[in-house]
Each structure stands twice: as structure tokens, then as C-alpha cells.
Enzyme design. Structure first.
Site, PDB file in Angstrom:
ATOM      1  N   SER A 285       0.794  -1.229   0.000  1.00 30.30           N
ATOM      2  CA  SER A 285       0.000   0.000   0.000  1.00 30.30           C
ATOM      3  C   SER A 285       0.831   1.286   0.000  1.00 30.30           C
ATOM      4  O   SER A 285       1.887   1.368   0.629  1.00 30.30           O
ATOM      5  CB  SER A 285      -0.890   0.006   1.237  1.00 30.30           C
ATOM      6  OG  SER A 285      -1.437   1.279   1.431  1.00 30.30           O
ATOM      7  N   ARG A 338       1.839   8.760  -7.727  1.00 32.46           N
ATOM      8  CA  ARG A 338       2.301   7.446  -8.180  1.00 32.46           C
ATOM      9  C   ARG A 338       3.036   7.478  -9.513  1.00 32.46           C
ATOM     10  O   ARG A 338       4.015   6.771  -9.704  1.00 32.46           O
ATOM     11  CB  ARG A 338       1.095   6.518  -8.309  1.00 32.46           C
ATOM     12  CG  ARG A 338       0.512   6.243  -6.972  1.00 32.46           C
ATOM     13  CD  ARG A 338      -0.760   5.458  -7.053  1.00 32.46           C
ATOM     14  NE  ARG A 338      -1.242   5.247  -5.697  1.00 32.46           N
ATOM     15  CZ  ARG A 338      -2.381   4.667  -5.386  1.00 32.46           C
ATOM     16  NH1 ARG A 338      -3.180   4.231  -6.340  1.00 32.46           N
ATOM     17  NH2 ARG A 338      -2.738   4.502  -4.137  1.00 32.46           N
ATOM     18  N   HIS A 409      -1.941  -1.106 -11.912  1.00 36.76           N
ATOM     19  CA  HIS A 409      -2.767  -1.077 -10.717  1.00 36.76           C
ATOM     20  C   HIS A 409      -4.197  -0.598 -10.942  1.00 36.76           C
ATOM     21  O   HIS A 409      -5.146  -1.108 -10.350  1.00 36.76           O
ATOM     22  CB  HIS A 409      -2.079  -0.159  -9.702  1.00 36.76           C
ATOM     23  CG  HIS A 409      -2.793  -0.024  -8.409  1.00 36.76           C
ATOM     24  ND1 HIS A 409      -2.987  -1.082  -7.553  1.00 36.76           N
ATOM     25  CD2 HIS A 409      -3.380   1.049  -7.805  1.00 36.76           C
ATOM     26  CE1 HIS A 409      -3.643  -0.668  -6.481  1.00 36.76           C
ATOM     27  NE2 HIS A 409      -3.905   0.603  -6.622  1.00 36.76           N
ATOM     28  N   GLU A 433     -14.737   2.596 -10.893  1.00 36.17           N
ATOM     29  CA  GLU A 433     -13.577   2.514 -11.787  1.00 36.17           C
ATOM     30  C   GLU A 433     -13.988   2.284 -13.240  1.00 36.17           C
ATOM     31  O   GLU A 433     -13.210   2.531 -14.164  1.00 36.17           O
ATOM     32  CB  GLU A 433     -12.621   1.405 -11.294  1.00 36.17           C
ATOM     33  CG  GLU A 433     -11.250   1.486 -11.950  1.00 36.17           C
ATOM     34  CD  GLU A 433     -10.232   0.504 -11.378  1.00 36.17           C
ATOM     35  OE1 GLU A 433     -10.411   0.036 -10.236  1.00 36.17           O
ATOM     36  OE2 GLU A 433      -9.258   0.212 -12.089  1.00 36.17           O
ATOM     37  N   ARG A 443      -4.420   8.925 -11.161  1.00 41.92           N
ATOM     38  CA  ARG A 443      -5.260   8.991  -9.964  1.00 41.92           C
ATOM     39  C   ARG A 443      -4.391   9.116  -8.724  1.00 41.92           C
ATOM     40  O   ARG A 443      -3.390   8.408  -8.593  1.00 41.92           O
ATOM     41  CB  ARG A 443      -6.117   7.728  -9.856  1.00 41.92           C
ATOM     42  CG  ARG A 443      -6.912   7.655  -8.573  1.00 41.92           C
ATOM     43  CD  ARG A 443      -7.814   6.458  -8.530  1.00 41.92           C
ATOM     44  NE  ARG A 443      -7.130   5.197  -8.355  1.00 41.92           N
ATOM     45  CZ  ARG A 443      -6.678   4.722  -7.193  1.00 41.92           C
ATOM     46  NH1 ARG A 443      -6.796   5.433  -6.085  1.00 41.92           N
ATOM     47  NH2 ARG A 443      -6.090   3.540  -7.139  1.00 41.92           N
ATOM     48  N   LEU A 449     -11.599   4.862  -3.891  1.00 41.54           N
ATOM     49  CA  LEU A 449     -12.683   4.509  -2.974  1.00 41.54           C
ATOM     50  C   LEU A 449     -13.600   5.711  -2.803  1.00 41.54           C
ATOM     51  O   LEU A 449     -14.825   5.588  -2.772  1.00 41.54           O
ATOM     52  CB  LEU A 449     -12.118   4.064  -1.624  1.00 41.54           C
ATOM     53  CG  LEU A 449     -11.141   2.875  -1.657  1.00 41.54           C
ATOM     54  CD1 LEU A 449     -10.748   2.467  -0.238  1.00 41.54           C
ATOM     55  CD2 LEU A 449     -11.744   1.679  -2.378  1.00 41.54           C
TER      56      LEU A 449
HETATM   57  C1  FAD Z   1      -4.537  -4.076  -4.241  1.00 42.75           C
HETATM   58  C2  FAD Z   1      -5.333  -2.820  -4.401  1.00 42.75           C
HETATM   59  C3  FAD Z   1      -5.379  -1.891  -3.381  1.00 42.75           C
HETATM   60  C4  FAD Z   1      -6.100  -0.721  -3.517  1.00 42.75           C
HETATM   61  N1  FAD Z   1      -6.129   0.176  -2.493  1.00 42.75           N
HETATM   62  C5  FAD Z   1      -6.849   1.306  -2.624  1.00 42.75           C
HETATM   63  C6  FAD Z   1      -6.924   2.246  -1.559  1.00 42.75           C
HETATM   64  O1  FAD Z   1      -6.349   2.049  -0.492  1.00 42.75           O
HETATM   65  N2  FAD Z   1      -7.651   3.363  -1.740  1.00 42.75           N
HETATM   66  C7  FAD Z   1      -8.311   3.624  -2.902  1.00 42.75           C
HETATM   67  O2  FAD Z   1      -8.963   4.656  -3.001  1.00 42.75           O
HETATM   68  N3  FAD Z   1      -8.273   2.730  -3.918  1.00 42.75           N
HETATM   69  C8  FAD Z   1      -7.572   1.588  -3.807  1.00 42.75           C
HETATM   70  N4  FAD Z   1      -7.531   0.701  -4.846  1.00 42.75           N
HETATM   71  C9  FAD Z   1      -8.406   0.916  -6.011  1.00 42.75           C
HETATM   72  C10 FAD Z   1      -9.843   0.516  -5.656  1.00 42.75           C
HETATM   73  O3  FAD Z   1      -9.821  -0.618  -4.841  1.00 42.75           O
HETATM   74  C11 FAD Z   1     -10.693   0.204  -6.868  1.00 42.75           C
HETATM   75  O4  FAD Z   1     -10.533   1.183  -7.845  1.00 42.75           O
HETATM   76  C12 FAD Z   1     -12.162   0.165  -6.477  1.00 42.75           C
HETATM   77  O5  FAD Z   1     -12.358  -0.704  -5.399  1.00 42.75           O
HETATM   78  C13 FAD Z   1     -13.031  -0.246  -7.643  1.00 42.75           C
HETATM   79  O6  FAD Z   1     -14.346  -0.372  -7.183  1.00 42.75           O
HETATM   80  P1  FAD Z   1     -15.511  -0.645  -8.192  1.00 42.75           P
HETATM   81  O7  FAD Z   1     -16.777  -0.760  -7.382  1.00 42.75           O
HETATM   82  O8  FAD Z   1     -15.509   0.354  -9.276  1.00 42.75           O
HETATM   83  O9  FAD Z   1     -15.165  -2.047  -8.874  1.00 42.75           O
HETATM   84  P2  FAD Z   1     -14.758  -3.471  -8.268  1.00 42.75           P
HETATM   85  O10 FAD Z   1     -14.557  -3.454  -6.820  1.00 42.75           O
HETATM   86  O11 FAD Z   1     -13.673  -3.967  -9.155  1.00 42.75           O
HETATM   87  O12 FAD Z   1     -16.039  -4.331  -8.504  1.00 42.75           O
HETATM   88  C14 FAD Z   1     -16.434  -4.772  -9.786  1.00 42.75           C
HETATM   89  C15 FAD Z   1     -17.697  -5.592  -9.630  1.00 42.75           C
HETATM   90  O13 FAD Z   1     -18.209  -5.874 -10.916  1.00 42.75           O
HETATM   91  C16 FAD Z   1     -18.490  -7.263 -11.033  1.00 42.75           C
HETATM   92  N5  FAD Z   1     -18.360  -7.573 -12.447  1.00 42.75           N
HETATM   93  C17 FAD Z   1     -17.324  -7.274 -13.276  1.00 42.75           C
HETATM   94  N6  FAD Z   1     -17.639  -7.641 -14.528  1.00 42.75           N
HETATM   95  C18 FAD Z   1     -18.875  -8.166 -14.480  1.00 42.75           C
HETATM   96  C19 FAD Z   1     -19.744  -8.707 -15.464  1.00 42.75           C
HETATM   97  N7  FAD Z   1     -19.423  -8.743 -16.751  1.00 42.75           N
HETATM   98  N8  FAD Z   1     -20.935  -9.198 -15.039  1.00 42.75           N
HETATM   99  C20 FAD Z   1     -21.302  -9.159 -13.732  1.00 42.75           C
HETATM  100  N9  FAD Z   1     -20.539  -8.612 -12.787  1.00 42.75           N
HETATM  101  C21 FAD Z   1     -19.341  -8.132 -13.168  1.00 42.75           C
HETATM  102  C22 FAD Z   1     -17.513  -7.935 -10.111  1.00 42.75           C
HETATM  103  O14 FAD Z   1     -17.998  -9.198  -9.731  1.00 42.75           O
HETATM  104  C23 FAD Z   1     -17.509  -6.945  -8.950  1.00 42.75           C
HETATM  105  O15 FAD Z   1     -18.628  -7.192  -8.132  1.00 42.75           O
HETATM  106  C24 FAD Z   1      -6.794  -0.471  -4.720  1.00 42.75           C
HETATM  107  C25 FAD Z   1      -6.738  -1.386  -5.755  1.00 42.75           C
HETATM  108  C26 FAD Z   1      -6.000  -2.543  -5.612  1.00 42.75           C
HETATM  109  C27 FAD Z   1      -5.906  -3.474  -6.767  1.00 42.75           C
END
Ligand code: FAD
Length: 647
Positions: A285, A338, A409, A433, A443, A449
């Protein structure tokens, strides 16, 4: 060519969102009950939106590919979430968060969106605390903050190194409330494979039941994609293994614009690649840069000895260490954004100072902080991250510095959305995202988040009402129409085709090949020639995929190989559009570093006169070059300047 209207409200920056909310329509409770909304994805974006929309009274269907909504990739988020609360009394403000975010994104994001994000950030923390999210607190009981890159104030709220997991548990509990109440229906292990457009509006989706292989149709008055980022196009990334870009890609192929696809974030502090058989990279992190200092040896002899394991890092004298971020960027030091930190690590490694056998690693060292604060304090702050590092590398980071290297990332690019988070297809929204908004070309840490939860809790619930207010007399969507029939047929044909190829290469073999092309030619540094090559090589690989992939098993049972094959088919198209986008943008900005465009000091050199726009790519047909549409970015309230983290 598409008509692009970002629907940014008029008026002073600080009044836009308030005025917009006052001007847009709302739907009465009795009418909300008649309206159906599909949400694809249950990460922080999707889960917060589903919970909020169901609380408002809409009927929500929510889909995810994992076996539980709470296993979305968002649980991986470690470091924290930003908010302009100014609890530290260090002169933070909505304006400062807005300013840092616009500057951090290298002036390639929309002012109005970013200001709104900063404005609602405080409410996110209140909402999550009310849900019981156990944010870290100081000795007096106030919520604690730490610092993240690109900011000189401490505004990052955190729950140890598990912030995403704790936030998602909060959102998931709220989602479950809706499920228990009966106005959320949850479909786990269901993957959306197409979006259905009727009379120009998004009216439903086609999904595959991942357990039975059955194809289903679902209709609704609006469809929200919260399907995360597409970093796995590079094969190796810090993303969850099943993160993918397919839902967004299918929307693109149905006419939605894809914005800034080449804007990829390479995170500076990941555990270095250790071999060919690896399928995942691990993030350390960014929060670690609060107390960890990044360095490489000053002398090549020390580098050689380290590589031969003749000495340990802790044996290198203080005066022989080059804390290169502190040296180059005195004002921000180890907390530069970053993109800047990643490029600086690459620069040192390219110059021959990489500290492991491959030459692709630098040190992240906690000895100064341990001497100052004691091991217990460091353990309390980052214990789980240190434990994770030791488990993976067998090195105790309390004794020897961590070795880190940049890795893929996050993707700042995504579906183009207007101020209301609606794509250019009426009724089709993208949040979290999956959309392109807010982060520009880079970013800042702890902002994903914030954006996902801002979209789901505080923006979409308002803006979707405006659209749905015009749908109150629309009946339930009929899924027995030609449009649904055609979309379902196409999905079935694609699945059958993939099983029928019976070639010689596995999906992973081909995906790795794509990953190599992407990392080498469309990765941390890009140039014109390399991008031309990338486009040709991706095309050839795509042909090979469609003639030589081997998908074992059958369609009628749980089969991860067909899932991966369907996603790779889309990555093989998306990767090419990323290369076109990088090729088109003859400048460097944020995470997009074109080697031809750099300052004498190796910093990104923007071309504001020609590239101050969002690149919105339009699908023009199978195998065809996409068409570029431009959304000009106007900076009315902020002075556009060369990013400076030195002073
Ligand atoms: C290791 C790591 C650490 C991180 N730490 C931080 C942090 O400390 N602070 C911060 O701000 N950001 C952080 N990030 C970035 C952040 O976690 C993500 O950008 C954010 O959680 C994305 O959320 P989201 O709801 O957009 O998508 P996601 O959490 O990726 O969720 C996607 C959802 O879509 C579903 N899905 C995808 N495709 C389909 C489909 N075709 N059909 C049905 N369902 C589907 C999946 O099942 C899931 O439920 C981190 C990222 C990583 C990789």
C-alpha cells in the site's frame, strides 16, 4: 461522429452541484416502486448504488461474478479513502482536495466533476461511520488520518491496511437490508455478456449463469455498470484475477464511447515480478510511504554485491544511500504521486541501480521510522502489510527493507459519462472505476474509494432520478423482443464458437502474450514506433486466439476457462484501442508517458494547446480502427500549470 454533451451545469464552480440538484427532477415514492434498475457489479461503486437506490424505493437487480457480493475486488483496497474533513487542522479544504486532484491528474480531468467529488467526500465518511465502518481513531477518539501521495495534508481515513474490506462490509450490510426488504434481488455468479438497447435506450442485459452456463435475459428502465477497471489487460496486475473490462467493452460495442483508454496507473510500490509462472502481482500500500523511505545505493559496487547477495541492504551506510525521491522532489519527498514515483524508480533501475537479481527493484525502508517511533507503532499502523510481505518474500521487513517495483494497478480510462454519470446511451450509467471521470491522467492514492462511494451513495441516486422521471409511464420492460433475442443469440454463438476452436494454446498462454505486448509497448513508457508495433502484434494475436485457443470442458457446468476466454476476447480488442489512444496523444501526461515528450529532467511534458481534451473512442465495426471524438476540457477556475512537486 457522436455529439458530446458533458451536461456540466452553468454557474460558479462551488454552486454547480447544489444548483443542479435543485434543478433536476425527482421521482415520487409511488412511482419509484414501478421502476426497475439493473446494477452490474457489487464493488464499492455497485454495492453503494444498489443500497442507496433500493433505500429510495426503486426495484433493484444486482449482478456479480463472484459467489458473494462482498467478494468484489474492492475488498483488496488497503490504504485508505480521502475526504476533506480537515480533522488534522492542517489547512485542508474542499478546494485543496479539488486542486490536488486536478493537478494530480495532470490537468486532464473535468473541473466540475472533481469539485463535486471533493464536496461530497466528507459525507462519505459520515455515512460509513454510521454504518459502523471501524476507521482508525486517535487516542482522543477522533478519526485518524494519514498522508497519501500528491498531497501535503493528511486526509486519508483508514482501517488498518484493510480499508476496502471494511468499507465494503458496510455497503454490503446496507445491500443486504434491501435484499431482506425485498426490493433488491441479488444474482451471484452471473456475468453480464451484453447490454440490450431498445429504441436507443439501455433496456436490459444478457447474462450467463456461471454455474449452469445458461443464458438469461433481464430487463429494466435503466442499467448501471459498476464493473471495475481493466488493468488485467496486462495479464499481471495488482487487480483481482477476475477483474475484467468486458461489460464496459460490450457497452462500447453497442455505441457507448470509451474515454482515455490509455490512461493506466502504474503503482510504484508492488512486490517485484519473480518469474514466468506468476499470475498475480501484490501491492504494498501507498500508506507505507508515510513512514517508508525509498532508496537505491549510490555506488554500483554496492548494487553488484546486493545482487550477488554478498551484503544486505542494512549494511549499506547512510551516506551511500540515494533517497532519490527526497533528492529530486524536496517538497513532497516520498509522497509524490504514483506516476512520478514509478517513473523515478524506472529511471534508477534503467541507470543500473536496481537492487535485485533482475535489476528491477528499489528499497522501501522503515528503519528511520522504527528508530524514531519504535517497532510497535509501525506494527500497529501496517502490521498486516508487513506480514503479507514476509509471507510472500520470506524477508522480515522490520529488519531489512522491502523490495518494490512499479506494476499495473488502476485504469483511469473507462466508459465516457456526462456530469450525471450517464454514458452517451440514454439510460446506461457507469460508476466507480468503470467510468473515466475525475482522475484525469493519473489517480491520486485513496481517491478511487472516494470516487466509487461518491458515485454510488451521493451522485447517482440524484441524477438517475432525473432520467427516470421521464420513464414513469413506461411499462415493465418486455424481454421477449427482437432486440433481446438478437443479443442472446450473439452471446450463445460466441460461447459455442470458443468451445469449437479446440486449438493448441490455453487462454492463459495467449493472455500472457498479450500482457507482454502491453507492458513492453503500451506500459510505463511508450513511443510512436512501439505503439505501431503493438497495434500490429495485438491484431495478429487476436487472429491466433480465434483460431488456436483451447477451451476445455463444456458450457453446462462451472467452467472458469470459458469465462477467461470470453474476457480475453475483449481484452484483445481493448488493448488495441489503448494503443491507438496512446499513439494519438502526442504528449506525456500523468501515467501516459510518451518517451518523445519529456522535459530535460525526464518529467512528463504536456501539450495543452493540442491535447486538453478527453479522447472518446467510438466503435466502428469488427477489426476497424475506432473513431476519435473529443470532449474539450475547459479550465475556468484553476490555473493550468506544469506540475511541480519540488517546491
Ligand atoms: C490491491 C489494491 C489496493 C487498492 N487500495 C486502494 C486504496 O487504499 N484506496 C483507494 O482509493 N483505492 C484503492 N484501490 C483501487 C480501488 O480498490 C478500486 O478502484 C475500487 O475498489 C473499484 O471499485 P468498483 O466498485 O468500481 O469495482 P470493483 O470493486 O472492481 O467491482 C467490480 C464488480 O463488478 C463485477 N463484475 C465485473 N464484470 C462483471 C460482469 N461482466 N458481469 C457481472 N458482474 C461483473 C464484479 O464481480 C464486482 O462485483 C486499490 C486497488 C488494488 C488493486
Amino acid at each position: 461522429m457522436k455529439q458530446i454533451d458533458s451536461n456540466i451545469p452553468a454557474g460558479p464552480l462551488a454552486d454547480k452541484w447544489r444548483n443542479h440538484k435543485a434543478a433536476i427532477k425527482v421521482v415520487s415514492p409511488a412511482n419509484k416502486r414501478k421502476l426497475d434498475i439493473i446494477i452490474v457489479g457489487t464493488g464499492l461503486g455497485g454495492a453503494s448504488a444498489a443500497a442507496s437506490l433500493a433505500d429510495l424505493g426503486y426495484n433493484v437487480k444486482v449482478f456479480c461474478i463472484s459467489d458473494s457480493p462482498r467478494r468484489a475486488h474492492s475488498i483488496a483496497a488497503q490504504g485508505g479513502i480521502n475526504a476533506a474533513k480537515n480533522y488534522q487542522n492542517d489547512n485542508d479544504s474542499v478546494y485543496r482536495l479539488f486542486y490536488d486532484t486536478i493537478k494530480g491528474g495532470d490537468y486532464r480531468a473535468r473541473e466540475a466533476n472533481v469539485y463535486r467529488l471533493a464536496e461530497v467526500s466528507g459525507s462519505i465518511i459520515d455515512q460509513c461511520v454510521a454504518q459502523g465502518v471501524p476507521f482508525a481513531r486517535d487516542y482522543g477518539g477522533l478519526l485518524d488520518n494519514r498522508s497519501f501521495g500528491g498531497a501535503q495534508v493528511s486526509r486519508t481515513f483508514y482501517a488498518k491496511g484493510q480499508t476496502g474490506q471494511q468499507l465494503l462490509l458496510g455497503a454490503y450490510a446496507a445491500l443486504n437490508k434491501g435484499i431482506a426488504r425485498g426490493n433488491i434481488k441479488s444474482y451471484v455468479r452471473h456475468e453480464m455478456l451484453d447490454v440490450v438497447i431498445v429504441d436507443g435506450k439501455a433496456r436490459g442485459i444478457i447474462v450467463r449463469n456461471l454455474v449452469t452456463g445458461e443464458i438469461e435475459r433481464h430487463g429494466a428502465h435503466a442499467v448501471v455498470l459498476a464493473t471495475g477497471g481493466y488493468g488485467n489487460v496486462f495479464f499481471l496486475s495488482t487487480n483481482a484475477m477476475n477483474s475484467n473490462g468486458s461489460a464496459a467493452w460490450q457497452a462500447y460495442k453497442k455505441g457507448a464511447l470509451f474515454a482515455n483508454p490509455c490512461f493506466t496507473q502504474i503503482h510504484p510500490t508492488c512486490i517485484p515480478v519473480h518469474g514466468d509462472q506468476q499470475s498475480k502481482l501484490t501491492l504494498m500500500s501507498e500508506s507505507l510511504r508515510n513512514d517508508g523511505r525509498i532508496w537505491v545505493p549510490k555506488k554500483k559496487e554496492d548494487v553488484e554485491k546486493l545482487r550477488k547477495k554478498q551484503i544486505k541492504a542494512s549494511q549499506i551506510a547512510e551516506e551511500d544511500r540515494d533517497y532519490y525521491l527526497e533528492r529530486r522532489y524536496p517538497a513532497f519527498g516520498n509522497l509524490v504521486p504514483r506516476d512520478v514515483a514509478s517513473r523515478a524508480a524506472k529511471e534508477r533501475c534503467d541507470a543500473g541501480f536496481g537492487v535485485n537479481e533482475t535489476g528491477l527493484a528499489v528499497f522501501l525502508d522503515f528503519s528511520t521510522a522504527i528508530n524514531r517511533l519504535g517497532q510497535k507503532t509501525i506494527e500497529a499502523r501496517y502490521g498486516n502489510l508487513f506480514q503479507m510481505y514476509e509471507k510472500i518474500t520470506d524477508v522480515n521487513p522490520y529488519e531489512e527493507p522491502m523490495m518494490i517495483y512499479p506494476a499495473v494497478h488502476y485504469t483511469m480510462g473507462g466508459l465516457w459519462v456526462d456530469y450525471n454519470l450517464m454514458t452517451n446511451i440514454p439510460g446506461l450509467y457507469a460508476i466507480g472505476e468503470a467510468n473515466f471521470s475525475d482522475h484525469g491522467a493519473n489517480r491520486l492514492g485513496a481517491s478511487a474509494l472516494m470516487q466509487g462511494l461518491a458515485d454510488g451513495y451521493f451522485i447517482l441516486p440524484y441524477t438517475i432520478g432525473d432520467y427516470l422521471s421521464k420513464e414513469i409511464t413506461s411499462p415493465k420492460v418486455n424481454i421477449n423482443t427482437a432486440e433481446f433475442e438478437e443479443a442472446e443469440k450473439a452471446v450463445k454463438a460466441k460461447v459455442e464458437k470458443l468451445f469449437s476452436i479446440k486449438g493448441k494454446k490455453t487462454v492463459d498462454e495467449l493472455h500472457k502474450e498479450l500482457g507482454h505486448i502491453m507492458w513492453d509497448l503500451v506500459g510505463m513508457a511508450r513511443n510512436e514506433k512501439g505503439l505501431e508495433q503493438a497495434i500490429e502484434r495485438i491484431k495478429a494475436l487476436r487472429n491466433e486466439f480465434w483460431t488456436n485457443v483451447y477451451v476445455p470442458g463444456t458450457n453446462s457446468s462451472f467452467n472458469p476457462e470459458i469465462e477467461k476466454a470470453l474476457r480475453l476476447a475483449d481484452f484483445l480488442e481493448l488493448g488495441e484501442v489503448m494503443a491507438y489512444d496512446a499513439y494519438n496523444r502526442n504528449e506525456s501526461c500523468g501515467g501516459h508517458f510518451r518517451e518523445e515528450f519529456q522535459t530535460e529532467e525526464g518529467e512528463a511534458q504536456r501539450d495543452d494547446a493540442n491535447y486538453t481534451y478527453v479522447a472518446c473512442w467510438e466503435y466502428t465495426g469488427e477489426g476497424q480502427k475506432p473513431e476519435l471524438n473529443k470532449e474539450p476540457l475547459n479550465f475556468e477556475f484553476i490555473k493550468v500549470a506544469q506540475r511541480n512537486y519540488k517546491e
